[in-house]
Design a protein around this motif. Sequence first.
Motif, PDB file in Angstrom:
ATOM      1  N   UNK A  20       0.941  -1.314   0.155  1.00 28.76           N
ATOM      2  CA  UNK A  20      -0.108  -0.082  -0.385  1.00 28.76           C
ATOM      3  C   UNK A  20       0.998   0.865   0.554  1.00 28.76           C
ATOM      4  N   UNK A  21       1.235   2.431  -1.122  1.00 32.85           N
ATOM      5  CA  UNK A  21       1.376   3.517  -1.635  1.00 32.85           C
ATOM      6  C   UNK A  21       1.000   4.187  -1.717  1.00 32.85           C
ATOM      7  N   UNK A  22       1.468   5.341  -0.273  1.00 39.50           N
ATOM      8  CA  UNK A  22       0.691   7.061  -0.393  1.00 39.50           C
ATOM      9  C   UNK A  22       1.454   7.434  -2.366  1.00 39.50           C
ATOM     10  N   UNK A  23       0.718   7.987  -2.955  1.00 39.98           N
ATOM     11  CA  UNK A  23       1.320   8.934  -3.617  1.00 39.98           C
ATOM     12  C   UNK A  23       0.411   9.881  -3.952  1.00 39.98           C
ATOM     13  N   UNK A  24       1.183  11.094  -3.191  1.00 44.42           N
ATOM     14  CA  UNK A  24       1.084  12.452  -2.936  1.00 44.42           C
ATOM     15  C   UNK A  24       0.945  13.010  -4.726  1.00 44.42           C
ATOM     16  N   UNK A  25      -0.540  12.483  -5.141  1.00 44.67           N
ATOM     17  CA  UNK A  25      -0.608  13.616  -6.472  1.00 44.67           C
ATOM     18  C   UNK A  25      -2.302  13.205  -6.888  1.00 44.67           C
ATOM     19  N   UNK A  26      -2.305  13.896  -8.003  1.00 48.22           N
ATOM     20  CA  UNK A  26      -4.424  13.231  -8.301  1.00 48.22           C
ATOM     21  C   UNK A  26      -3.700  12.228  -8.800  1.00 48.22           C
ATOM     22  N   UNK A  27      -4.551  11.300  -8.795  1.00 43.33           N
ATOM     23  CA  UNK A  27      -4.862  10.067  -8.932  1.00 43.33           C
ATOM     24  C   UNK A  27      -5.014   9.857 -11.060  1.00 43.33           C
ATOM     25  N   UNK A  28      -5.734  11.174 -11.685  1.00 46.07           N
ATOM     26  CA  UNK A  28      -5.070  10.968 -12.746  1.00 46.07           C
ATOM     27  C   UNK A  28      -4.177  11.636 -13.045  1.00 46.07           C
ATOM     28  N   UNK A  29      -3.843  11.949 -12.756  1.00 46.33           N
ATOM     29  CA  UNK A  29      -1.691  12.425 -13.228  1.00 46.33           C
ATOM     30  C   UNK A  29      -1.279  11.458 -13.022  1.00 46.33           C
ATOM     31  N   UNK A  30      -1.477  10.881 -11.665  1.00 48.83           N
ATOM     32  CA  UNK A  30      -0.522   9.482 -11.392  1.00 48.83           C
ATOM     33  C   UNK A  30      -1.091   8.210 -12.443  1.00 48.83           C
ATOM     34  N   UNK A  31      -2.607   8.409 -13.227  1.00 50.26           N
ATOM     35  CA  UNK A  31      -2.209   6.805 -14.268  1.00 50.26           C
ATOM     36  C   UNK A  31      -1.442   7.479 -15.723  1.00 50.26           C
ATOM     37  N   UNK A  32      -1.296   9.044 -15.763  1.00 48.50           N
ATOM     38  CA  UNK A  32      -0.674   9.192 -16.929  1.00 48.50           C
ATOM     39  C   UNK A  32       0.606   9.298 -17.013  1.00 48.50           C
ATOM     40  N   UNK A  33       1.189   8.768 -16.345  1.00 47.79           N
ATOM     41  CA  UNK A  33       3.062   8.476 -15.999  1.00 47.79           C
ATOM     42  C   UNK A  33       2.960   7.414 -16.669  1.00 47.79           C
ATOM     43  N   UNK A  34       4.742   7.651 -17.637  1.00 48.58           N
ATOM     44  CA  UNK A  34       4.814   6.744 -18.792  1.00 48.58           C
ATOM     45  C   UNK A  34       5.536   5.854 -18.497  1.00 48.58           C
ATOM     46  N   UNK A  35       5.198   4.410 -19.129  1.00 49.43           N
ATOM     47  CA  UNK A  35       5.595   2.919 -18.944  1.00 49.43           C
ATOM     48  C   UNK A  35       4.653   2.812 -17.439  1.00 49.43           C
ATOM     49  N   UNK A  36       4.373   2.981 -16.850  1.00 54.21           N
ATOM     50  CA  UNK A  36       3.595   3.076 -15.735  1.00 54.21           C
ATOM     51  C   UNK A  36       3.208   1.676 -15.288  1.00 54.21           C
ATOM     52  N   UNK A  37       2.418   0.802 -16.365  1.00 54.33           N
ATOM     53  CA  UNK A  37       1.993  -0.537 -15.683  1.00 54.33           C
ATOM     54  C   UNK A  37       3.650  -1.389 -16.163  1.00 54.33           C
ATOM     55  N   UNK A  38       4.287  -0.961 -16.750  1.00 55.23           N
ATOM     56  CA  UNK A  38       5.946  -2.120 -16.180  1.00 55.23           C
ATOM     57  C   UNK A  38       6.304  -1.714 -15.330  1.00 55.23           C
ATOM     58  N   UNK A  39       6.155  -0.420 -14.977  1.00 57.95           N
ATOM     59  CA  UNK A  39       6.610   0.111 -13.514  1.00 57.95           C
ATOM     60  C   UNK A  39       6.483  -1.095 -13.014  1.00 57.95           C
ATOM     61  N   UNK A  40       4.651  -1.002 -12.466  1.00 53.85           N
ATOM     62  CA  UNK A  40       3.957  -1.543 -11.497  1.00 53.85           C
ATOM     63  C   UNK A  40       4.635  -2.733 -11.254  1.00 53.85           C
ATOM     64  N   UNK A  41       4.322  -3.372 -12.607  1.00 48.76           N
ATOM     65  CA  UNK A  41       5.581  -5.014 -13.148  1.00 48.76           C
ATOM     66  C   UNK A  41       6.581  -4.789 -12.353  1.00 48.76           C
ATOM     67  N   UNK A  42       7.602  -4.020 -12.330  1.00 47.90           N
ATOM     68  CA  UNK A  42       9.030  -4.222 -12.115  1.00 47.90           C
ATOM     69  C   UNK A  42       8.589  -3.634 -10.806  1.00 47.90           C
ATOM     70  N   UNK A  43       7.752  -3.325 -10.196  1.00 47.05           N
ATOM     71  CA  UNK A  43       8.113  -3.450  -8.727  1.00 47.05           C
ATOM     72  C   UNK A  43       7.613  -4.695  -7.478  1.00 47.05           C
ATOM     73  N   UNK A  44       6.298  -5.560  -8.003  1.00 45.55           N
ATOM     74  CA  UNK A  44       6.020  -5.846  -7.532  1.00 45.55           C
ATOM     75  C   UNK A  44       6.186  -7.580  -7.747  1.00 45.55           C
ATOM     76  N   UNK A  45       7.499  -7.301  -9.065  1.00 45.66           N
ATOM     77  CA  UNK A  45       8.708  -8.512  -8.856  1.00 45.66           C
ATOM     78  C   UNK A  45       9.686  -8.506  -8.423  1.00 45.66           C
ATOM     79  N   UNK A  46      10.195  -7.224  -8.313  1.00 44.96           N
ATOM     80  CA  UNK A  46      11.159  -7.105  -7.601  1.00 44.96           C
ATOM     81  C   UNK A  46      10.932  -7.058  -5.940  1.00 44.96           C
ATOM     82  N   UNK A  47       9.885  -6.696  -5.673  1.00 46.60           N
ATOM     83  CA  UNK A  47       9.898  -6.827  -4.271  1.00 46.60           C
ATOM     84  C   UNK A  47       8.746  -7.975  -3.517  1.00 46.60           C
ATOM     85  N   UNK A  48       8.324  -8.533  -4.751  1.00 47.17           N
ATOM     86  CA  UNK A  48       7.443  -9.898  -4.075  1.00 47.17           C
ATOM     87  C   UNK A  48       6.026  -9.813  -3.896  1.00 47.17           C
TER      88      UNK A  48
END
Length: 257
Positions: free
Chosen positions: A164-192
């Motif tokens: 559970x990560x607190x993200x200090x910005x609007x959700x819409x702005x967060x979803x617009x980050x480039x390569x977001x899905x790839x970054x989330x996938x890598x985060x989950x894989x790296x930290x199990x």
Amino acid sequence: MSGEKQPECSYVLFFLFSPHRLHAHRSDADLEEAVAEVLDHRPIEQKRCPPCHVSVELVGSCTTLVTERILQGAPEILDRQTAALLHGTIILDCVNMDLQIGKATLKDKTYVEKLEALFPDLPERNDIFDSLQKAKFDVSGLTTEQMLRKDQKTIFKQGIRVAVSAIYMDLEAFLQRPSLIADLRAFCQTHIYDVLVAMTIFFNTHNEPVRQLAIYCPHAALRMTVSLRPRFTLRALQSSACTCCPLLGSHSYTEVP
């Protein structure tokens, strides 16, 4: 100096504050036996707490409990720099001691006042809160992984490991980050992690905090379970009013208590 015997350290003691446990699946989990005491301001997960003395008191800031320990047990170590760190942290955690928000307790208020009495030249509460709040919400220059790790908690539920990560910005702005899905996938894989919950936080025009949830889950079956049970997720997060939007799904939810 060559040939000179160096002093040996026979043991190291750790004191855990909020959060109150070492992370599983990481090398520091092996240090659990060295934990001398746990000091926290949230309910303790007894099954996952190190086997040592545990002190829990429900206050707005865990730093209040640290300040109490210092003033009662070793007041001589308290200098202005340390007092400023303690003072600013309590004020930030307790949202500038705002009574309408109701996070600050009588003990938080008492120890802020004690620090101010001991060091009258500490910054004004409004000034230090505004400065720290601005720094807290400044995520410019951070990568997605750094944003996820900036303020992160881990939940274990029925064999499922959730970040559970607190993200200090609007959700819409967060979803617009480039390569977001790839970054989330890598985060989950790296930290199990099996599930990642991004809880975005921003302030509206009335200066009220708005929280939104985005859920990422790479496992199809588990994703359906999480997506169809947003109330369970929201209760686990102890959130007030949230928008829940699965990143890998076609449904969105809003819950207002």
